[in-house]
Design a protein around this motif. Structure first.
Motif, PDB file in Angstrom:
ATOM      1  N   LEU A  38     -32.894  27.597   4.607  1.00 24.15           N
ATOM      2  CA  LEU A  38     -33.856  28.383   5.385  1.00 24.15           C
ATOM      3  C   LEU A  38     -35.278  28.096   4.929  1.00 24.15           C
ATOM      4  CD1 LEU A  38     -34.411  30.583   7.502  1.00 24.15           C
ATOM      5  CD2 LEU A  38     -34.164  32.284   5.673  1.00 24.15           C
ATOM      6  N   ALA A 152     -34.643  35.105   1.153  1.00 27.44           N
ATOM      7  CA  ALA A 152     -34.578  33.774   1.756  1.00 27.44           C
ATOM      8  C   ALA A 152     -34.195  32.694   0.759  1.00 27.44           C
ATOM      9  CB  ALA A 152     -35.921  33.430   2.402  1.00 27.44           C
ATOM     10  N   ALA A 158     -29.645  34.074   2.603  1.00 28.72           N
ATOM     11  CA  ALA A 158     -30.513  33.269   3.470  1.00 28.72           C
ATOM     12  C   ALA A 158     -29.834  32.870   4.771  1.00 28.72           C
ATOM     13  CB  ALA A 158     -30.975  32.019   2.722  1.00 28.72           C
TER      14      ALA A 158
END
Length: 436
Positions: A38, A152, A158
């Protein structure tokens, strides 16, 4: 554990000559490792906060703060393409809370990153505890960005679709997170409390981890209290130096040859007295790093509580299976070891027929088989939870050691820099006196 490059980063963080925005960015975001798909794909930031007024759920006027979330493809960032506008949306703090609650329920085996405080804690007397105070809102903005980057950068969180939609879909996100039914899966506090007090064979590793998290919570709380007391006294000491400036300035008015030197020394004292505001504002960002791990301790305890609950349910399933097996043994042998309603009924109304007995045996056998399946399933759940949770706890421990080491070193560097500036002020004053 810290490489040379990490040391240089820390030295930059502790430099009190940095601008406020540079300092905030460095102190928080260097703690996040960008390793997930991500973060390789998009850049996430919370660049600003905005105060708004509107009506709440009970149709009453209220003032609240919203935070701008921006996401930008990393390719455009790397290539220096600033023409493409980032995707952006506004979120309230309560929406961040909803996201974190969803993550806690959905991933009970993960130490979920905490949110920054809702209201200021461990404040020194000049610091506002108002949650709409601009300085507090700015620190919370930094903390919310750090929270998003923490999530994240986690290899499991994530990839969560709801999290991605939180970042990219402003209107439909809340409906979609509620559709998951995560609230129905949440363990009640009463249930967790019951498990904590009634579990017979708690896991040693989780028991020790729970005690450690409680002790870490106490240590960081005490450290923050000490820091707040020191900040109070330091503020007073610096501001009192402003009196030197006033006295030297008044004194210079009655002197001829000494006047210029006294006036210059007074200016240095005034500068010194005024510098404490920026110093303590920067210190708050280091305090916020400690607070993050203060709140992390509750996230660790949440994982421990979930394990206690699974262990308790396993023990209950084992106990239930043992009771059913005993009932079958008693029914087969015709002896009753403990008082039971069935036993009293037999004495009062006579023995049951062979057909009834066989029917009960058949039902008990099926119940025993179901119970054995339930025990196997709970054993598997407990085993998998332990393996996955402990893997994430080891990841968290490594992160904690690295982050706190860097934060404390940076804080020490900042204090050294502050002391050097104090020495420089008095050295300048000395030069002024030498020229008189």
């Amino acid at each position: 554990m810290m490489a040379d490059s990490g040391s240089s980063e820390v030295a930059v963080i502790g430099n009190t000559d940095l601008t406020s925005s540079e300092s905030e960015s460095n102190t928080m975001n260097t703690m996040v490792e960008k390793e997930t798909a991500l973060l390789r794909r998009i850049e996430i930031s919370v660049p600003e906060a905005e105060k708004r007024t509107g009506k709440n759920t009970v149709n009453m006027q209220e003032t609240y703060t919203v935070y701008l979330i921006e996401t930008r493809p990393t390719e455009s960032v790397i290539e220096g393409d600033t023409s493409a506008a980032p995707d952006s949306l506004w979120r309230r703090y309560s929406e961040f809370e909803l996201l974190r609650t969803y993550l806690l329920v959905t991933y009970p085996y993960i130490v979920i990153p905490p949110l920054p405080e809702k209201r200021a804690e461990f404040v020194w007397h000049k610091l506002s505890a108002d949650n709409l105070d601009p300085d507090f809102v700015e620190r919370r903005r930094v903390g919310l960005e750090n929270f998003l980057l923490r999530v994240a950068s986690h290899h499991i969180l994530a990839d969560d679709e709801i999290f991605f939609r939180f970042l990219t879909e402003e209107k439909r996100w809340k409906e979609e997170v509620l559709v998951t039914g995560f609230q129905d899966k949440a363990d009640s506090r009463l249930k967790s409390l019951s498990a904590m007090f009634r579990v017979k064979n708690p896991d040693k590793q989780f028991t020790e981890l729970k005690h450690y998290s409680e002790e870490l919570n106490t240590a960081i709380s005490q450290l923050l209290r000490v820091r707040a007391r020191v900040a109070d006294r330091l503020y007073g000491v610096y501001k009192v130096h402003g009196n030197y400036g006033r006295v030297f300035s008044e004194w210079s008015a009655i002197e001829n040859e000494m006047g210029d030197g006294l006036q210059s020394a007074g200016h240095h004292m005034d500068t010194y007295a005024a510098s404490i505001d920026d110093i303590l504002e920067e210190e708050e960002h280091y305090a916020d790093q400690l607070k993050e791990y203060l709140f992390y301790t509750d996230a660790v305890r949440s994982v421990c509580r979930k394990h206690e609950l699974i262990q308790y349910e396993l023990e209950m399933a084992v106990q239930d299976l043992a009771n059913k097996k005993q009932q079958k043994e008693e029914l087969t042998s015709g002896t009753v070891r403990i008082f039971s309603l069935k036993g009293m009924t037999s004495k009062l109304f006579g023995q049951e027929s062979q057909e009834q007995r066989e029917s009960r045996l058949s039902a008990l056998q099926q119940s025993i088989e179901d119970g054995e399946d339930a025990v196997m399933e709970k054993n598997k759940e407990c085993r998998v939870f332990l393996q996955t949770a402990w893997k994430d706890i080891e990841r968290f421990k490594e992160q904690k050691d690295k982050d706190l080491r860097e934060a404390l070193i940076s804080y020490a560097i900042m204090q050294i820099s502050m002391c050097k500036k104090g020495i420089q002020v008095w050295s300048n004053a000395k030069e002024c006196f030498n020229k008189m």
